[in-house]
Design a protein around this motif. Structure first.
Motif, mmCIF file in Angstrom:
data_model
loop_
_atom_site.group_PDB
_atom_site.id
_atom_site.type_symbol
_atom_site.label_atom_id
_atom_site.label_comp_id
_atom_site.label_asym_id
_atom_site.label_seq_id
_atom_site.Cartn_x
_atom_site.Cartn_y
_atom_site.Cartn_z
ATOM 1 N N ARG A 1 94.149 53.655 20.816
ATOM 2 C CA ARG A 1 93.788 54.644 21.837
ATOM 3 C C ARG A 1 92.668 55.540 21.334
ATOM 4 O O ARG A 1 91.701 55.804 22.040
ATOM 5 N N SER A 2 92.784 56.005 20.094
ATOM 6 C CA SER A 2 91.757 56.884 19.532
ATOM 7 C C SER A 2 90.418 56.169 19.427
ATOM 8 O O SER A 2 89.372 56.754 19.704
ATOM 9 N N LEU A 3 90.450 54.918 19.035
ATOM 10 C CA LEU A 3 89.210 54.168 18.872
ATOM 11 C C LEU A 3 88.619 53.718 20.210
ATOM 12 O O LEU A 3 87.403 53.717 20.388
ATOM 13 N N LEU A 4 89.484 53.338 21.145
ATOM 14 C CA LEU A 4 88.993 52.837 22.433
ATOM 15 C C LEU A 4 88.571 53.940 23.393
ATOM 16 O O LEU A 4 87.764 53.695 24.284
ATOM 17 N N ARG A 5 89.098 55.133 23.206
ATOM 18 C CA ARG A 5 88.803 56.211 24.146
ATOM 19 C C ARG A 5 87.296 56.463 24.243
ATOM 20 O O ARG A 5 86.742 56.549 25.327
ATOM 21 N N ASP A 6 86.622 56.560 23.095
ATOM 22 C CA ASP A 6 85.179 56.805 23.119
ATOM 23 C C ASP A 6 84.432 55.645 23.765
ATOM 24 O O ASP A 6 83.502 55.853 24.542
ATOM 25 N N LEU A 7 84.838 54.438 23.431
ATOM 26 C CA LEU A 7 84.183 53.263 23.999
ATOM 27 C C LEU A 7 84.336 53.228 25.514
ATOM 28 O O LEU A 7 83.369 53.049 26.252
ATOM 29 N N ILE A 8 85.561 53.426 25.982
ATOM 30 C CA ILE A 8 85.823 53.356 27.421
ATOM 31 C C ILE A 8 85.163 54.511 28.153
ATOM 32 O O ILE A 8 84.519 54.321 29.184
ATOM 33 N N GLU A 9 85.304 55.722 27.611
ATOM 34 C CA GLU A 9 84.695 56.877 28.281
ATOM 35 C C GLU A 9 83.175 56.789 28.284
ATOM 36 O O GLU A 9 82.529 57.188 29.239
ATOM 37 N N GLY A 10 82.598 56.256 27.206
ATOM 38 C CA GLY A 10 81.147 56.129 27.124
ATOM 39 C C GLY A 10 80.578 55.094 28.069
ATOM 40 O O GLY A 10 79.429 55.194 28.500
ATOM 41 N N HIS A 11 81.373 54.088 28.398
ATOM 42 C CA HIS A 11 80.899 53.004 29.254
ATOM 43 C C HIS A 11 81.577 52.986 30.623
ATOM 44 O O HIS A 11 81.425 52.036 31.373
ATOM 45 N N ALA A 12 82.325 54.007 30.931
ATOM 46 C CA ALA A 12 83.082 54.033 32.188
ATOM 47 C C ALA A 12 82.162 53.901 33.397
ATOM 48 O O ALA A 12 82.464 53.157 34.337
ATOM 49 N N ALA A 13 81.059 54.595 33.392
ATOM 50 C CA ALA A 13 80.144 54.530 34.540
ATOM 51 C C ALA A 13 79.556 53.135 34.679
ATOM 52 O O ALA A 13 79.463 52.601 35.799
ATOM 53 N N ALA A 14 79.160 52.531 33.561
ATOM 54 C CA ALA A 14 78.585 51.184 33.616
ATOM 55 C C ALA A 14 79.623 50.165 34.072
ATOM 56 O O ALA A 14 79.285 49.171 34.724
ATOM 57 N N TRP A 15 80.871 50.409 33.721
ATOM 58 C CA TRP A 15 81.946 49.494 34.114
ATOM 59 C C TRP A 15 82.567 49.892 35.449
ATOM 60 O O TRP A 15 83.577 49.315 35.850
ATOM 61 N N HIS A 16 82.012 50.898 36.091
ATOM 62 C CA HIS A 16 82.487 51.403 37.390
ATOM 63 C C HIS A 16 83.929 51.888 37.322
ATOM 64 O O HIS A 16 84.750 51.603 38.191
ATOM 65 N N LEU A 17 84.226 52.645 36.260
ATOM 66 C CA LEU A 17 85.550 53.248 36.093
ATOM 67 C C LEU A 17 85.411 54.757 36.173
ATOM 68 O O LEU A 17 84.400 55.330 35.793
ATOM 69 N N ASN A 18 86.447 55.400 36.652
ATOM 70 C CA ASN A 18 86.507 56.851 36.660
ATOM 71 C C ASN A 18 86.950 57.292 35.263
ATOM 72 O O ASN A 18 88.066 56.995 34.836
ATOM 73 N N ALA A 19 86.074 57.996 34.532
ATOM 74 C CA ALA A 19 86.378 58.381 33.142
ATOM 75 C C ALA A 19 87.631 59.248 33.063
ATOM 76 O O ALA A 19 88.430 59.121 32.131
ATOM 77 N N LEU A 20 87.831 60.127 34.028
ATOM 78 C CA LEU A 20 89.025 60.974 34.022
ATOM 79 C C LEU A 20 90.279 60.132 34.257
ATOM 80 O O LEU A 20 91.319 60.378 33.650
ATOM 81 N N ALA A 21 90.168 59.133 35.115
ATOM 82 C CA ALA A 21 91.314 58.246 35.349
ATOM 83 C C ALA A 21 91.664 57.477 34.085
ATOM 84 O O ALA A 21 92.846 57.243 33.796
ATOM 85 N N VAL A 22 90.659 57.106 33.307
ATOM 86 C CA VAL A 22 90.920 56.383 32.057
ATOM 87 C C VAL A 22 91.658 57.284 31.076
ATOM 88 O O VAL A 22 92.639 56.868 30.459
ATOM 89 N N THR A 23 91.219 58.531 30.923
ATOM 90 C CA THR A 23 91.922 59.434 30.006
ATOM 91 C C THR A 23 93.320 59.761 30.526
ATOM 92 O O THR A 23 94.269 59.855 29.749
#
Length: 178
Positions: free
Chosen positions: A118-140
């Motif tokens: 979770r700690s390692l993936l959080r930055d990756l997912i949050e950093g690429h959320a827009a490119a992957w069409h994800l809501n960054a807040l929903a991911v967290t």
């Protein structure tokens, strides 16, 4: 790596040693009280999610279907991890009828791997959320829902197995000390 990200990663080995030392001995299991932790955690996580949605300083758009899907995936994955972690707990009935539980090191390693991931993936997912069409807040928020699913399903699995041991119906993961 900034200190606010490095410190949690450094705490994982310390907590691992502390928890492993604590889990070396069996503890009394009272199935009638397994509901207490979920009853504490569920409202707290719910309030945390609600509080983030109510924060006037955050640019929080209402969740769409895709954001709810991310939350659902977090909950399902947390439930699966919790079920598995609950299966790794050894439950035994002593001759005097008292149930004893001992957490498996495998279950602890699973938990540590999940939180490190979770700690390692959080930055990756949050950093690429827009490119992957994800809501960054929903991911967290999905990480919070994951924790909620893990805690609830672990306790449910342990409750079901503890009741089987008390009733004398055993499966291959439960032992009776005679």
């Amino acid at each position: 790596m900034p200190p606010e990200k490095l410190i949690p990663l450094l705490m994982i080995p310390i907590m691992l040693v502390v928890v492993l030392l604590k889990n070396r001995r069996k503890r009394v299991l009272k199935p009638q009280f397994l509901w207490v932790m979920p009853a504490i955690v569920l409202p707290l996580i719910g309030l945390g999610l609600w509080g983030m949605a109510q924060n006037p300083n955050a640019a929080h758009a209402p969740f769409g279907l895709d954001a709810w899907a991310v939350l659902a995936v977090g909950g399902v994955l947390g439930g699966i991890a919790g079920w598995y972690r609950g299966k790794t707990v050894t439950i035994e009935r002593e001759p005097n009828g008292v149930l004893m539980a001992q957490a498996s090191p495998l279950g602890l390693m699973l938990l540590v791997a999940l939180f490190a991931g979770r700690s390692l993936l959080r930055d990756l997912i949050e950093g690429h959320a827009a490119a992957w069409h994800l809501n960054a807040l929903a991911v967290t928020d999905a990480f919070l829902v994951f924790a909620m699913g893990l805690i609830v399903l672990q306790r449910v699995e342990m409750y079901i197995r503890a009741r089987r041991v008390q009733a004398g119906r055993l499966d291959d993961h439960v032992e009776v000390v005679a």
